[in-house]
Design an enzyme around this catalytic site. Structure first.
Site, PDB file in Angstrom:
ATOM      1  NE  ARG A 183      -3.503  -2.653   0.324  1.00 43.14           N
ATOM      2  CZ  ARG A 183      -4.041  -3.405   1.289  1.00 43.14           C
ATOM      3  NH1 ARG A 183      -3.343  -3.677   2.399  1.00 43.14           N
ATOM      4  NH2 ARG A 183      -5.237  -3.928   1.147  1.00 43.14           N
ATOM      5  CG  ASP A 218      -3.151  -5.494  -1.468  1.00 45.91           C
ATOM      6  OD1 ASP A 218      -4.229  -5.347  -2.060  1.00 45.91           O
ATOM      7  OD2 ASP A 218      -3.088  -5.930  -0.303  1.00 45.91           O
ATOM      8  CG  HIS A 236      -6.079  -8.131  -1.471  1.00 43.28           C
ATOM      9  ND1 HIS A 236      -6.236  -6.844  -1.009  1.00 43.28           N
ATOM     10  CD2 HIS A 236      -6.863  -8.903  -0.686  1.00 43.28           C
ATOM     11  CE1 HIS A 236      -7.072  -6.841   0.027  1.00 43.28           C
ATOM     12  NE2 HIS A 236      -7.470  -8.081   0.239  1.00 43.28           N
ATOM     13  CD  GLU A 291     -10.025  -8.055   3.106  1.00 44.68           C
ATOM     14  OE1 GLU A 291     -10.605  -7.488   4.041  1.00 44.68           O
ATOM     15  OE2 GLU A 291      -8.987  -7.590   2.577  1.00 44.68           O
ATOM     16  CE1 TYR A 306      -4.687  -8.172  11.289  1.00 42.56           C
ATOM     17  CE2 TYR A 306      -5.950  -6.685   9.904  1.00 42.56           C
ATOM     18  CZ  TYR A 306      -5.388  -7.928  10.127  1.00 42.56           C
ATOM     19  OH  TYR A 306      -5.523  -8.914   9.183  1.00 42.56           O
TER      20      TYR A 306
HETATM   21  C1  ACM Z   1      -6.433  -8.929   5.935  1.00 39.90           C
HETATM   22  O1  ACM Z   1      -6.383  -8.077   6.820  1.00 39.90           O
HETATM   23  N1  ACM Z   1      -7.229  -8.752   4.889  1.00 39.90           N
HETATM   24  C2  ACM Z   1      -5.667 -10.132   6.012  1.00 39.90           C
END
Ligand code: ACM
Length: 574
Positions: A175, A204, A275, A342, A438
């Site tokens: 990112r 990503d 991603h 995702e 996180y």
């Molecule tokens: C994630 O936070 N999508 C692994």
């Protein structure tokens, strides 16, 4: 080591972080002095640690820390021609290895010597990190700031070993790109905290950061974007400067070797099948060309999850096999992360080619199509002696029921449910629940936190993180390799922002994964705070870390007016 030793020291002295398993004062010993005459006696297998000590502690102290002359033994009674008696003795001891494991160590400081016995070279290295902490915060600088020529070490005996063998940090260099020097610096920061896995999120939607010789457009096109959203998704602000960068193969070889010298394993992540917009922008044939015109896609400039995912075709499989073949040459890590999180399924539902693949493989739905993707690379990696690790979505699509090879492992990020399910199914697990570790999530409530994301996760919350989920049997708990703090960088545009989000919480995380302090009673947060105040903030200052001060951000650490995406209310721990 003489044991038991009287005069137990409280863990608050001398402020080691992470706290060691046991530490005692050595009775009636004087302070050990490190000076111009101090030599390092590196016994077989510890040469790399001696090299590191000379390069770091030697630079900070400007002391030569010369190799000991084996013909000139030191110490009292050593006789004529003996050394001055001040030495650092590094050795590997099989008995320590049996008792404390390869990362365990014993370190004893007396008036004449610092003696280290490690279970393996890694244990000796962690002992050397402890020794640097014992020398005081100035030992964390790159050159001396005073003219003093003698450094003291308190007379202590330490016995130590990690609770978990996977003590990881994810850096999202996709990112926002972190230049190579920044990654090397993070390797040192991890090692200073006895953390031993650097998970590099290399690809990503917003960028592809690893040179692949066979597919040069991955970096020519995929490694930069024209502009970037400033703040999270709803922010109206843009940084109109192009953003980009990537690591050449030599950069990555250097990072891997540098990390190996510090007993840190670098785990690469190549994210599939979601991603992947940067890869599709570079090679449009990777996308669902029968659903959208993938030639019009560019590297994504905003956040959130892209609908543009890989097509489930032979072309895509062959492409990523070729990519991974080059990745395996660079990274010796047993584990290779394939993402797997995702992946929106709308394009697959609309795609005749994807439907044909589903039918040909006898797959019930698009979740199973994702499982088919993951299974393909699970087998492919296993066939090359590596182990797949993926986000907990890899348990979906029928894979939990025997679809994954036994060596495949799971990064449990959506709470602990994935970790529990995987451990019960006999797979190894790395716990990184977003609700707890996180580090993009904000550190305090209130308007001063820069670009606030997610839940409030204070230093104390991270300190109290328990990696082993409740309800597992002992055998299942044994599947928990450890834990990982994830640093997603959507709103961290540079190293200072990464430092701010990572520290001091990474120090608390290090203690949660290293120190053998089972929850909840013996986690002494007040003691941790005392150690932070007594020495560790000063160590971070000496290392040049732009941490969040306990009282809140400094003015230049704020980002007034930049929207984040805070989640209000009590954070669930699931
Ligand atoms: C994630 O936070 N999508 C692994």
């Amino acid at each position: 080591m003489a044991d038991p030793l009287p005069h137990p020291l409280p863990l608050s002295h001398p402020a080691l972080i992470p706290a060691p398993r046991r530490m005692r004062g050595v009775p009636s010993a004087a302070l050990y002095v490190l000076d111009e005459d101090t030599v390092i006696e590196a016994r077989p297998g510890t040469e790399g640690v001696a090299h590191w000590l000379r390069a770091t502690v030697g630079a900070a102290t400007s002391l030569p820390l010369a190799p000991a002359d084996p013909a000139r033994p030191a110490g009292p009674g050593a006789g004529p021609g003996a050394g001055p008696g001040s030495r650092i003795v590094l050795g590997i001891d099989a008995a320590v290895g049996r008792e404390l494991g390869p990362e365990g160590y014993r370190l004893v400081v007396d008036a004449h010597a610092v003696r280290v016995d490690g279970g393996g070279a890694a244990g000796v290295f962690w002992a050397a990190q402890t020794l640097r902490q014992l020398l005081g915060p100035e030992a964390f600088r790159r050159a001396p700031v005073t003219s003093r020529r003698a450094w003291t070490v308190p007379p202590v005996a330490v016995e130590d070993a990690p609770r978990f063998r996977w003590r990881g940090v994810l850096l999202d260099v996709a990112r926002h790109f972190m230049p190579k020097d920044g990654v090397l610096r993070y390797v040192d920061l991890l090692a200073a905290h006895k953390l031993n896995v650097l998970h590099l999120h290399l690809t990503d939607d917003q960028g592809w950061r690893v040179e692949i010789e066979r597919y040069p457009r991955l970096t020519e096109t995929g490694a930069w974007r024209a502009r970037t959203r400033t703040g999270h998704g709803a922010s109206p602000l843009w940084d109109e400067r192009p953003h980009g960068g990537y690591y050449t193969k030599d950069d990555l070889r250097e990072i891997v070797a540098y990390a190996a010298g510090r007993h840190v394993t670098v785990v690469p992540e190549i994210d599939i099948p979601g991603h992947s917009q940067a890869a599709i922008a570079a090679y449009p044939e990777l996308g669902n060309t029968d659903v959208i015109d993938t030639t019009t896609l560019s590297v994504r400039d905003t956040w959130g999850i892209s609908e543009n995912v890989l097509a489930p075709t032979d072309t895509t499989l062959a492409f990523y096999e070729n990519v991974l073949a080059e990745v395996l040459e660079l990274f010796p890590s047993p584990f290779v992360h394939i993402g797997g999180d995702e992946c929106p399924k709308d394009q697959w539902r609309a795609s005749p080619a994807a439907r044909a693949r589903r039918a040909a493989e006898g797959l019930a739905d698009e979740d199973e199509l994702q499982g088919w993707f993951v299974r393909h690379f699970d087998r492919w990696l296993a066939g090359r002696g590596r182990r797949l690790i993926g986000w907990d979505e890899i348990l979906e699509g029928g894979l939990l029921e025997g679809g994954l090879s036994p060596g495949a492992a799971v990064s449990s990020w959506r709470g602990s449910a994935g970790g529990v399910a995987a451990a019960r199914a006999g797979h190894d697990v790395v716990m990184c629940p977003q609700e707890q570790v996180y580090l993009d999530h904000r550190q305090a409530p209130g308007g001063d936190e820069p670009v606030p994301i997610g839940y409030v996760r204070t230093l104390e919350d991270v300190y109290r993180f328990e990696p082993v989920p409740a309800g597992l049997t002992d055998a299942e708990a044994g599947r928990v390799l450890g834990a990982q703090a994830n640093i997603w960088t959507e709103v961290m545009e540079n190293q200072q922002r990464v430092d701010y989000q990572a520290f001091p919480r990474l120090a608390a995380f290090a203690e949660a994964v290293w120190s053998d302090l089972p929850p909840p009673a013996v986690r002494d947060y007040a003691g941790f705070e005392r150690r932070m105040a007594a020495a560790h903030y000063a160590r971070l200052d000496a290392l040049g870390v732009d941490y969040r001060p306990p009282g809140g951000p400094r003015p230049w650490q704020r980002r007034p007016g930049v929207l984040g995406r805070p989640i209000e209310g009590a954070p669930p721990i699931v």
